[in-house]
Design an enzyme around this catalytic site. Sequence first.
Site, PDB file in Angstrom:
ATOM      1  N   CYS A 116       0.810  -1.220   0.000  1.00 54.68           N
ATOM      2  CA  CYS A 116       0.000   0.000   0.000  1.00 54.68           C
ATOM      3  C   CYS A 116       0.845   1.272   0.000  1.00 54.68           C
ATOM      4  O   CYS A 116       0.329   2.354  -0.277  1.00 54.68           O
ATOM      5  CB  CYS A 116      -0.962   0.002   1.178  1.00 54.68           C
ATOM      6  SG  CYS A 116      -2.094  -1.382   1.076  1.00 54.68           S
ATOM      7  N   HIS A 256      -3.500   7.148   2.102  1.00 54.30           N
ATOM      8  CA  HIS A 256      -3.850   5.832   1.549  1.00 54.30           C
ATOM      9  C   HIS A 256      -5.254   5.472   2.029  1.00 54.30           C
ATOM     10  O   HIS A 256      -5.598   5.719   3.189  1.00 54.30           O
ATOM     11  CB  HIS A 256      -2.821   4.805   2.036  1.00 54.30           C
ATOM     12  CG  HIS A 256      -3.211   3.399   1.724  1.00 54.30           C
ATOM     13  ND1 HIS A 256      -3.510   2.977   0.439  1.00 54.30           N
ATOM     14  CD2 HIS A 256      -3.386   2.306   2.518  1.00 54.30           C
ATOM     15  CE1 HIS A 256      -3.839   1.701   0.478  1.00 54.30           C
ATOM     16  NE2 HIS A 256      -3.774   1.264   1.725  1.00 54.30           N
ATOM     17  N   ASN A 286      -9.883  -0.261  -1.086  1.00 50.66           N
ATOM     18  CA  ASN A 286      -8.426  -0.199  -1.014  1.00 50.66           C
ATOM     19  C   ASN A 286      -7.842  -0.775  -2.309  1.00 50.66           C
ATOM     20  O   ASN A 286      -7.889  -1.981  -2.526  1.00 50.66           O
ATOM     21  CB  ASN A 286      -7.961  -0.998   0.212  1.00 50.66           C
ATOM     22  CG  ASN A 286      -6.459  -0.953   0.412  1.00 50.66           C
ATOM     23  OD1 ASN A 286      -5.715  -0.495  -0.454  1.00 50.66           O
ATOM     24  ND2 ASN A 286      -6.011  -1.449   1.548  1.00 50.66           N
TER      25      ASN A 286
HETATM   26  O1  UT7 Z   1      -3.903  -1.268   3.334  1.00 45.07           O
HETATM   27  C1  UT7 Z   1      -3.135  -2.292   3.893  1.00 45.07           C
HETATM   28  C2  UT7 Z   1      -3.152  -2.218   5.353  1.00 45.07           C
HETATM   29  N1  UT7 Z   1      -4.405  -2.736   5.840  1.00 45.07           N
HETATM   30  C3  UT7 Z   1      -5.143  -1.991   6.661  1.00 45.07           C
HETATM   31  O2  UT7 Z   1      -4.845  -0.866   6.926  1.00 45.07           O
HETATM   32  C4  UT7 Z   1      -6.343  -2.664   7.274  1.00 45.07           C
HETATM   33  C5  UT7 Z   1      -6.338  -2.449   8.769  1.00 45.07           C
HETATM   34  N2  UT7 Z   1      -7.424  -3.148   9.445  1.00 45.07           N
HETATM   35  C6  UT7 Z   1      -8.717  -2.736   9.331  1.00 45.07           C
HETATM   36  O3  UT7 Z   1      -9.019  -1.819   8.596  1.00 45.07           O
HETATM   37  C7  UT7 Z   1      -9.751  -3.419  10.202  1.00 45.07           C
HETATM   38  O4  UT7 Z   1      -9.109  -4.175  11.178  1.00 45.07           O
HETATM   39  C8  UT7 Z   1     -10.735  -4.325   9.397  1.00 45.07           C
HETATM   40  C9  UT7 Z   1     -11.635  -3.469   8.539  1.00 45.07           C
HETATM   41  C10 UT7 Z   1      -9.977  -5.333   8.551  1.00 45.07           C
HETATM   42  C11 UT7 Z   1     -11.629  -5.099  10.381  1.00 45.07           C
HETATM   43  O5  UT7 Z   1     -12.293  -4.178  11.257  1.00 45.07           O
HETATM   44  P1  UT7 Z   1     -12.242  -4.381  12.844  1.00 45.07           P
HETATM   45  O6  UT7 Z   1     -13.030  -3.300  13.424  1.00 45.07           O
HETATM   46  O7  UT7 Z   1     -10.800  -4.494  13.239  1.00 45.07           O
HETATM   47  O8  UT7 Z   1     -13.013  -5.742  13.019  1.00 45.07           O
HETATM   48  P2  UT7 Z   1     -12.528  -7.061  13.762  1.00 45.07           P
HETATM   49  O9  UT7 Z   1     -11.558  -7.807  12.903  1.00 45.07           O
HETATM   50  O10 UT7 Z   1     -12.126  -6.734  15.157  1.00 45.07           O
HETATM   51  O11 UT7 Z   1     -13.883  -7.862  13.804  1.00 45.07           O
HETATM   52  C12 UT7 Z   1     -14.990  -7.416  14.601  1.00 45.07           C
HETATM   53  C13 UT7 Z   1     -16.150  -8.370  14.397  1.00 45.07           C
HETATM   54  C14 UT7 Z   1     -15.780  -9.824  14.536  1.00 45.07           C
HETATM   55  O12 UT7 Z   1     -16.855 -10.509  15.114  1.00 45.07           O
HETATM   56  P3  UT7 Z   1     -16.846 -10.903  16.675  1.00 45.07           P
HETATM   57  O13 UT7 Z   1     -15.616 -11.726  16.873  1.00 45.07           O
HETATM   58  O14 UT7 Z   1     -16.791  -9.573  17.393  1.00 45.07           O
HETATM   59  O15 UT7 Z   1     -18.127 -11.633  16.832  1.00 45.07           O
HETATM   60  C15 UT7 Z   1     -15.631 -10.286  13.100  1.00 45.07           C
HETATM   61  O16 UT7 Z   1     -15.867 -11.650  12.927  1.00 45.07           O
HETATM   62  O17 UT7 Z   1     -16.664  -8.201  13.080  1.00 45.07           O
HETATM   63  C16 UT7 Z   1     -16.704  -9.461  12.426  1.00 45.07           C
HETATM   64  N3  UT7 Z   1     -16.481  -9.266  11.004  1.00 45.07           N
HETATM   65  C17 UT7 Z   1     -17.471  -8.976  10.147  1.00 45.07           C
HETATM   66  N4  UT7 Z   1     -18.797  -8.857  10.313  1.00 45.07           N
HETATM   67  C18 UT7 Z   1     -19.519  -8.552   9.232  1.00 45.07           C
HETATM   68  C19 UT7 Z   1     -15.289  -9.266  10.347  1.00 45.07           C
HETATM   69  N5  UT7 Z   1     -15.513  -9.006   9.040  1.00 45.07           N
HETATM   70  C20 UT7 Z   1     -16.835  -8.830   8.898  1.00 45.07           C
HETATM   71  C21 UT7 Z   1     -17.669  -8.511   7.812  1.00 45.07           C
HETATM   72  N6  UT7 Z   1     -18.993  -8.392   8.000  1.00 45.07           N
HETATM   73  N7  UT7 Z   1     -17.174  -8.333   6.553  1.00 45.07           N
END
Ligand code: UT7
Length: 332
Positions: A116, A256, A286
Amino acid sequence: MEKLRAAITGINAWVPEYRLTNQELSKMVDTSDEWIMQRVGIKERRILKGEGLGTSDLGEPAVRGLLEKTNTSPGEIDLLICATITPDMAFPATANVICDKVGIKNALSFDIGAACSGFLFALQTGAQYIESGRYKKVIIVGADKMSSIVDYTDRTTCPLFGDAAGAVLLEPTTEDVGIIDHILRTDGSGRKYLHLKAGGSAKPSSHETIDAREHYVYQEGQSVFKFAVSNMADVSAEIMEKNNLKPEDIAWLVPHQANLRIIDATGRRMGLSPEKVMINIQNYGNTTAATIPLCIWEYENRLKKGDVLILAAFGGGFTWGSIYLKWAYDPK
Ligand code: UT7
């Protein structure tokens, strides 16, 4: 001799037609428009469809349009660098393929893989060729066909990414515009949180790697999120301090586009009001190396000569950094 700087003298971008909406995604995996909008801020992303089409097919129209827009003939280009982590093939470089497709001959061309942050790494590399005085017209392309490495059965990654390409022309200037400063960093220990497991020399493709779905992006989202927020905000504040820039000196932050929450945190840390932050993540997601040129291209008509821009990125590697530049031309 007067000091030469590299200035962006033209910009273009290209996105494929197909729009993958949150509604369509929610039929493919267990997700919803509400979750994606709240946690990430993406409405839709573009996908390159078609047998045999790769990243060079995103880069080609972006570069072709850039040459037309800037009245530049392919023969004038001295160097083309393509930032990508989704090359058409392991070798040759996608930069070489783009040059061949648009008719750039007798130029140096190569790829840079910094995920990225790829566009920033490539932009700074190209700027140094210009500053040497030996290269007059350099094209920097950021292009990624992320749909080729995204697992559309994995709800934690498939809503995040899209396909696009953006390209800029760099030329020398002795005016008080162009690329002024940069801070670019890497930390290879971050690779455990974000990588592609198979298909490289450490783990060549096999039936087993395909069965284990190891040819797709692997990301531990929360860990990457924490590093992204702190490093992208820190490096952007650091480049301000280093150059004695106050929030009022900055016309635009070009972040980004990975997550709206990371973008907001960076803008806040720099003390910028939200209207100074370029955002188009809602339309494209992204697009890895393409996000920054794609964003500047959409805002091009709002940029004035002398505007101070801070470009900032964080990505796989880990890689991160920021670039301080002064925009070189008024809207045409
Ligand atoms: O560009 C390259 C570098 N990459 C980045 O900068 C990405 C950085 N990370 C992020 O942007 C975020 O961590 C994500 C968008 C990938 C995920 O968001 P988050 O707020 O960190 O969510 P999480 O992984 O903590 O998941 C929260 C909950 C989980 O459920 P439980 O365990 O709380 O029941 C996940 O299973 O959300 C659930 N979940 C979803 N629910 C609905 C994860 N993905 C999804 C989804 N739809 N697509």
